[in-house]
Design a protein around this motif. Structure first.
Motif, PDB file in Angstrom:
ATOM      1  N   GLY A  58      -9.354  -3.575  -2.642  1.00 24.05           N
ATOM      2  CA  GLY A  58      -8.005  -4.139  -2.662  1.00 24.05           C
ATOM      3  C   GLY A  58      -7.493  -4.317  -4.078  1.00 24.05           C
ATOM      4  O   GLY A  58      -6.304  -4.153  -4.353  1.00 24.05           O
ATOM      5  N   LEU A  59      -8.394  -4.628  -5.006  1.00 22.00           N
ATOM      6  CA  LEU A  59      -8.014  -4.757  -6.414  1.00 22.00           C
ATOM      7  C   LEU A  59      -7.861  -3.393  -7.082  1.00 22.00           C
ATOM      8  O   LEU A  59      -7.490  -3.319  -8.250  1.00 22.00           O
ATOM      9  N   ARG A  60      -8.173  -2.349  -6.325  1.00 20.52           N
ATOM     10  CA  ARG A  60      -8.034  -0.961  -6.798  1.00 20.52           C
ATOM     11  C   ARG A  60      -8.879  -0.734  -8.056  1.00 20.52           C
ATOM     12  O   ARG A  60      -8.442  -0.121  -9.035  1.00 20.52           O
ATOM     13  N   SER A  93       4.831  -8.667   1.175  1.00 20.27           N
ATOM     14  CA  SER A  93       4.333  -7.507   0.432  1.00 20.27           C
ATOM     15  C   SER A  93       2.933  -7.041   0.837  1.00 20.27           C
ATOM     16  O   SER A  93       2.511  -5.962   0.432  1.00 20.27           O
ATOM     17  N   LEU A 142      -0.310   1.381   0.349  1.00 18.03           N
ATOM     18  CA  LEU A 142      -0.641   2.078  -0.900  1.00 18.03           C
ATOM     19  C   LEU A 142      -2.114   2.471  -0.938  1.00 18.03           C
ATOM     20  O   LEU A 142      -2.470   3.531  -1.468  1.00 18.03           O
ATOM     21  N   SER A 156      -2.678 -10.953 -15.022  1.00 15.85           N
ATOM     22  CA  SER A 156      -3.181 -11.642 -13.831  1.00 15.85           C
ATOM     23  C   SER A 156      -3.764 -10.632 -12.857  1.00 15.85           C
ATOM     24  O   SER A 156      -3.104  -9.666 -12.495  1.00 15.85           O
ATOM     25  N   PHE A 157      -5.024 -10.856 -12.452  1.00 11.09           N
ATOM     26  CA  PHE A 157      -5.677 -10.029 -11.432  1.00 11.09           C
ATOM     27  C   PHE A 157      -5.832 -10.860 -10.161  1.00 11.09           C
ATOM     28  O   PHE A 157      -5.924 -12.077 -10.210  1.00 11.09           O
ATOM     29  N   GLY A 158      -5.926 -10.184  -9.047  1.00 11.29           N
ATOM     30  CA  GLY A 158      -6.185 -10.881  -7.789  1.00 11.29           C
ATOM     31  C   GLY A 158      -4.998 -11.701  -7.335  1.00 11.29           C
ATOM     32  O   GLY A 158      -5.147 -12.815  -6.832  1.00 11.29           O
ATOM     33  N   ALA A 159      -3.811 -11.124  -7.523  1.00 10.28           N
ATOM     34  CA  ALA A 159      -2.600 -11.854  -7.148  1.00 10.28           C
ATOM     35  C   ALA A 159      -2.540 -12.065  -5.639  1.00 10.28           C
ATOM     36  O   ALA A 159      -3.152 -11.347  -4.850  1.00 10.28           O
ATOM     37  N   GLU A 208       2.556  -3.530   2.215  1.00 16.89           N
ATOM     38  CA  GLU A 208       2.721  -2.450   1.242  1.00 16.89           C
ATOM     39  C   GLU A 208       1.440  -2.218   0.448  1.00 16.89           C
ATOM     40  O   GLU A 208       1.137  -1.085   0.063  1.00 16.89           O
ATOM     41  N   PHE A 209       0.678  -3.297   0.208  1.00 11.67           N
ATOM     42  CA  PHE A 209      -0.627  -3.117  -0.446  1.00 11.67           C
ATOM     43  C   PHE A 209      -1.525  -2.221   0.403  1.00 11.67           C
ATOM     44  O   PHE A 209      -2.170  -1.303  -0.098  1.00 11.67           O
TER      45      PHE A 209
END
Lengths: 86, 182, 404
Positions: free
Chosen positions: C106-108, C225, C232, C216-219, C228-229
């Protein structure tokens, strides 16, 4: 604005979220009683207590949610919570 | 393709022997594959390992069911395990024993050979570690892998004096077995 | 599409599968390795620890942790700094990582993790099947399956290339069958350091944890939204299909070795029966196909290299002229009585004009050996399906009736 990989974004996003609008009660200082002990500044969960040059404090009403923690903990009862006029 | 099954006890180096046979066979120009009978083995428990040899790359991943050759590192296993299981009638069973092959009867037409690997190991290496000795006997009995290749594989795995002594023991087992096969 | 091995025997050496993988990881120049030892993955991490101790992997940290959960969590942070990361695990260890697997994808964040496939408890069993990685199917990780130790080690470099591609940015599992591949000794070419330097460029990203340029990571993503994650991520997986092919083609060009792209096919062109499987069973199947072909039976083999992304279009093309498809699965969805390949194969063929029968067999659970005879019996059953239709859509293989 499109989503970056993993939703990575610039820091400081809470600055744009002015939480002062959530407030029902507004904290007010009684500077005659205040001893500058700093407890309100330390305890404020929203960093909304700002130190002045003279050592006393002001509230940052853009972000203060009016939780009343400062008034509850003030050892000399120098903070009064008054109803917001909306 | 030739398939080898090694019977031993945990700690006797059966898996190492299978690996080193694969290394030696490859050095001889053959393709090879070695693997243990995967288990939660303890020291002393009966274990098996396998080596396959072929002229072309080996793709088969199943266990060995009809070995061409069986090596028995510890004769007491014969009472516990059916070491001749599935062996081809044209195959050979090589047993570490001081007794003659006639003392061992199996329900198979496979040839039985014995070599006193424990004595050779004690004489030369000074410890009853027989896995490398039996590889020398295997070389002589089957002509599948050159004894020099086996000795080199062992010396590379165990550099220094230990490797040298093992190589000497391999040579001894090879020559004794060659005489016996004449 | 044929397997291509320039049998360069001079370059080959006989080593254990685990060593070959550890060596491949070494030449891919990771920055952070974190793993927790567990049978049958242990030899890989032991070899890597030794490499680190001997100073053979410069600029790399090996983080000791107290569990698989911590190992992968540590790598989330490491990968976010732009580090190339590696881990290896199996079975219960992978199950323990489950939550973090979603975080990683998920964090790509890219990384490569070897899964040394093993059965899951209970009953406790340390031997091979593929239930562990198949159970992580929907975590958003790329999953590649290797046929032999040459492929399992070469796949490490390919997986980094795919995972770190800017259009993909998804973590990848390289799956190899426990013991059967991790503990086998066979000749292979150890992944070449000079060629790998050329093949695998350093990982570069504009988004990394850096005190000088905070991000910022892990929003948080609310209902406005989150969809949409996920969309993607699915798009990235779609793109990964071509990237798997490209990574294999470039590898072939440079190293001269090729194992297929998202799939590989063997004698499928005119096959009446196509066997479909993943992992080390492919080697045995190649032998069986050769034997049956020499007896005039038109049998072919479809090897699935990429299980995620699932190569639907490539498979449809490969099977378009066959009479029956046979899925061989080392895993089972209990309650559906199907292995994953059977389910996926049926699902991609539905809503198409391909309507040949698909049958499946649950095979090799908990290390149960798969002799050639077992496959020949399965082919016999497939012939019966051609003659008289499906009697059992999915069944267990070599069941011991005496135990039931």
């Amino acid at each position: 604005m499109s989503i970056t990989p993993g939703g990575i974004c610039k820091p400081g996003t809470t600055i744009s979220n002015k939480t002062g609008g959530w407030r029902n009660f507004r904290p007010i200082y009684d500077y005659d009683k205040c001893t500058k002990c700093k407890l309100c500044e330390l305890l404020c969960p929203d960093m909304s207590v700002l130190e002045r040059e003279d050592g006393y404090y002001d509230f940052d009403y853009d972000y203060c949610k009016g939780c009343g923690l400062c008034a509850n903990e003030c050892p000399v009862d120098a903070i009064e919570m008054i109803l917001e006029e909306k | 393709m030739k398939e080898i099954r090694i019977h031993g006890r945990g700690g006797q180096g059966s898996v190492t022997a299978a690996e080193l046979l694969a290394v030696a066979a490859f050095a001889d120009g053959k393709f090879s594959q070695a693997f243990p009978a995967f288990g939660v083995e303890r020291r002393g428990a009966p274990v098996q390992s396998f080596t396959r040899l072929n002229d072309k790359p080996i793709r088969l991943r199943s266990q060995v069911y009809q070995p061409d050759y069986v090596i028995v590192q510890d004769p007491t296993l014969i009472e516990v395990v059916d070491v001749a299981y599935g062996i081809k009638d044209t195959g050979t069973i090589i047993i570490n024993s001081e007794f003659n092959p006639e003392n061992f009867k199996f329900d198979s037409n496979a040839k039985v050979m014995t070599v006193d690997a424990t004595k050779i190991a004690l004489d030369i290496i000074g410890r009853p570690i027989v896995n490398t000795v039996l590889m020398g006997a295997f070389s002589a009995a089957t002509k599948q892998i050159k004894p020099e290749s086996i000795a080199n594989a062992v010396k590379n795995r165990f550099p220094g004096k230990i490797g040298e002594k093992n190589a000497e023991a391999i040579e001894k087992a090879y020559s004794i077995t060659m005489e016996a096969t004449v | 599409m044929a397997i291509l091995r320039e049998a360069d025997k001079d370059k080959m050496t006989v080593v254990e599968g685990s060593y070959a993988v550890a060596h491949a990881v070494k030449v891919c120049r990771p920055h952070v390795i974190s793993a927790y030892p567990i049978t049958p993955q242990t030899h890989i991490v032991e070899e890597l620890s030794q490499f680190i101790a001997d100073g053979e992997i410069p600029n790399c940290a090996y983080m000791n942790v107290e569990s698989e959960f911590s190992a992968l969590s540590a790598l989330v942070g490491s990968a976010a700094t732009g580090a190339r990361c590696y881990s290896a695990t199996t079975s219960q260890g992978l199950a323990l990582m489950h939550e973090v697997l979603f975080n990683f994808s998920g964090l790509r964040l890219p990384m490569v993790m070897t899964i040394v496939n093993r059965a899951l408890s209970a009953p406790i069993n340390i031997w091979n099947d593929q239930q562990d990685s198949i159970s992580q199917r929907d975590t958003g990780w790329i999953q590649l399956y290797a046929e032999d130790i040459q492929e399992a080690s070469d796949m490490i470099a390919q997986a980094y290339k795919i995972s770190e591609d800017k259009d993909v940015l998804l973590p990848a599992m390289v799956c190899m069958d426990g013991f059967i591949l991790s503990h086998v000794y066979e000749p292979l070419v150890l992944l070449e350091e000079d060629l790998t330097n050329e093949y695998l460029k350093p990982y570069e990203t504009n988004y990394k944890l850096d005190p000088k340029n905070p991000l910022s990571f892990g929003a948080f993503a609310d209902p406005s939204s989150y969809t949409e994650f996920r969309y993607l991520q699915q798009q990235a997986m779609d793109k990964a299909i071509n990237k798997v092919e490209e990574a294999a083609d470039e590898f072939k060009e440079l190293y001269g070795r090729y194992y297929g792209g998202v799939i590989d096919t063997y004698m499928t062109e005119d096959a009446d029966i196509i066997l479909c499987a993943m992992g080390s069973i492919i080697g045995t199947l190649r032998d069986v196909v050769d034997n049956l072909r020499s007896n005039g039976k038109k049998v072919g083999l479809l090897k699935v290299r990429a299980f995620r992304p699932f190569p639907a279009e490539a498979i449809k093309q490969a099977v378009s002229n066959t009479s029956v498809i046979v899925a061989l699965d080392k895993n089972i969805s209990i309650g559906l009585n199907e292995g994953a390949l059977l389910t996926e194969l049926k699902s991609i063929l539905y809503n198409t004009n391909l309507n040949m029968p698909v049958i499946g067999f649950s095979i090799g659970h908990g290390g149960r050996d798969i002799p050639e005879k077992t496959i020949e019996d399965i082919v016999q059953k497939a012939e019966n399906v051609i003659k008289s239709g499906i009697s059992h859509e999915s069944e267990f293989v070599d069941l011991r009736e005496d135990l039931i």
